[in-house]
Design a protein around this motif. Sequence first.
Motif, PDB file in Angstrom:
ATOM      1  N   GLY A 206       0.831  -1.213   0.000  1.00 21.48           N
ATOM      2  CA  GLY A 206       0.000   0.000   0.000  1.00 21.48           C
ATOM      3  C   GLY A 206       0.862   1.258   0.000  1.00 21.48           C
ATOM      4  O   GLY A 206       0.551   2.251  -0.679  1.00 21.48           O
ATOM      5  N   ILE A 207       1.902   1.194   0.809  1.00 20.33           N
ATOM      6  CA  ILE A 207       2.774   2.387   0.865  1.00 20.33           C
ATOM      7  C   ILE A 207       3.420   2.615  -0.476  1.00 20.33           C
ATOM      8  O   ILE A 207       3.505   3.748  -0.981  1.00 20.33           O
ATOM      9  CB  ILE A 207       3.816   2.195   1.974  1.00 20.33           C
ATOM     10  N   LEU A 208       3.895   1.540  -1.114  1.00 19.86           N
ATOM     11  CA  LEU A 208       4.555   1.669  -2.423  1.00 19.86           C
ATOM     12  C   LEU A 208       3.576   2.179  -3.460  1.00 19.86           C
ATOM     13  O   LEU A 208       3.921   3.042  -4.303  1.00 19.86           O
ATOM     14  CB  LEU A 208       5.122   0.297  -2.822  1.00 19.86           C
ATOM     15  N   TRP A 209       2.382   1.737  -3.402  1.00 17.66           N
ATOM     16  CA  TRP A 209       1.395   2.175  -4.397  1.00 17.66           C
ATOM     17  C   TRP A 209       1.063   3.645  -4.225  1.00 17.66           C
ATOM     18  O   TRP A 209       0.926   4.413  -5.192  1.00 17.66           O
ATOM     19  CB  TRP A 209       0.141   1.311  -4.229  1.00 17.66           C
ATOM     20  N   SER A 210       0.948   4.062  -2.963  1.00 19.05           N
ATOM     21  CA  SER A 210       0.639   5.483  -2.732  1.00 19.05           C
ATOM     22  C   SER A 210       1.793   6.400  -3.151  1.00 19.05           C
ATOM     23  O   SER A 210       1.608   7.506  -3.677  1.00 19.05           O
ATOM     24  CB  SER A 210       0.301   5.692  -1.251  1.00 19.05           C
ATOM     25  N   VAL A 211       3.071   5.952  -2.979  1.00 19.78           N
ATOM     26  CA  VAL A 211       4.219   6.785  -3.372  1.00 19.78           C
ATOM     27  C   VAL A 211       4.236   6.936  -4.869  1.00 19.78           C
ATOM     28  O   VAL A 211       4.462   8.021  -5.429  1.00 19.78           O
ATOM     29  CB  VAL A 211       5.517   6.150  -2.846  1.00 19.78           C
ATOM     30  N   ARG A 212       4.030   5.861  -5.569  1.00 18.38           N
ATOM     31  CA  ARG A 212       4.037   5.915  -7.010  1.00 18.38           C
ATOM     32  C   ARG A 212       2.913   6.801  -7.526  1.00 18.38           C
ATOM     33  O   ARG A 212       3.049   7.529  -8.527  1.00 18.38           O
ATOM     34  CB  ARG A 212       3.894   4.517  -7.583  1.00 18.38           C
ATOM     35  N   LYS A 213       1.833   6.764  -6.873  1.00 16.86           N
ATOM     36  CA  LYS A 213       0.704   7.602  -7.341  1.00 16.86           C
ATOM     37  C   LYS A 213       1.011   9.084  -7.156  1.00 16.86           C
ATOM     38  O   LYS A 213       0.667   9.923  -7.994  1.00 16.86           O
ATOM     39  CB  LYS A 213      -0.567   7.218  -6.579  1.00 16.86           C
TER      40      LYS A 213
END
Length: 219
Positions: A206-213
């Motif tokens: 989740g953290i990785l997805w939010s950073v990429r977004k």
Amino acid sequence: MTIPRRSRRGAGVFAAAAVAGLAGGIVFASPAAAHTPTWAVTCTEVTLDLTAYSASAENEVTVSVEGGDELLPATKFGREYRTQTPLKLPPHDKELTVSLVVKAGDSDRYSFKGTKTSPVCDENLPPAPPSEEPSSPAPSTEPPATEPPATETPEPSATPSETASEAAPAPAEPSTGEGDLAETGSSSATPVIGGAAVAVLLAGTGILWSVRKRRATQH
């Protein structure tokens, strides 16, 4: 005063008729007072006293026991009959009926028939049978047969080895090494560790997805 001859004759005829009637009454009354059958019955004998019967006629007397023998068979007599020896009755333990029959030879109207009862005398009672005391049984010479008390043979129970094996629990096998203990402990904690790893992985994703977004939004 003179009485007529006819009156005297009438009085004489009347007196003669009265005397004749009185004499006739006496003549006819005498047979009625005669023929006297007197008799007596006791428990053992019978007595007779027959008087004033016609001496010119043949009279007859009979004495018997009803249902039994004749005590006095038919006997002829004249003016009177008396028992010089009493007639003996048979021994009896119940009352007897005695019958007297007198046949007058001059007229049947002077005949007589009657019955009397003979009571029971103590001497007529049959002797009581002697009382028999029950005799005691003779002692037996043979000794009584004694049988030993029957003992019940107990049924054989299960063999001791089978009973012991069924009753006692099987002993636990000893542990051969520490690996089993460690494996036993890890097996109990494995689900907790797996759940924590999955949670960490999801959180990282989740953290990785939010950073990429965010980066894609800035560019």
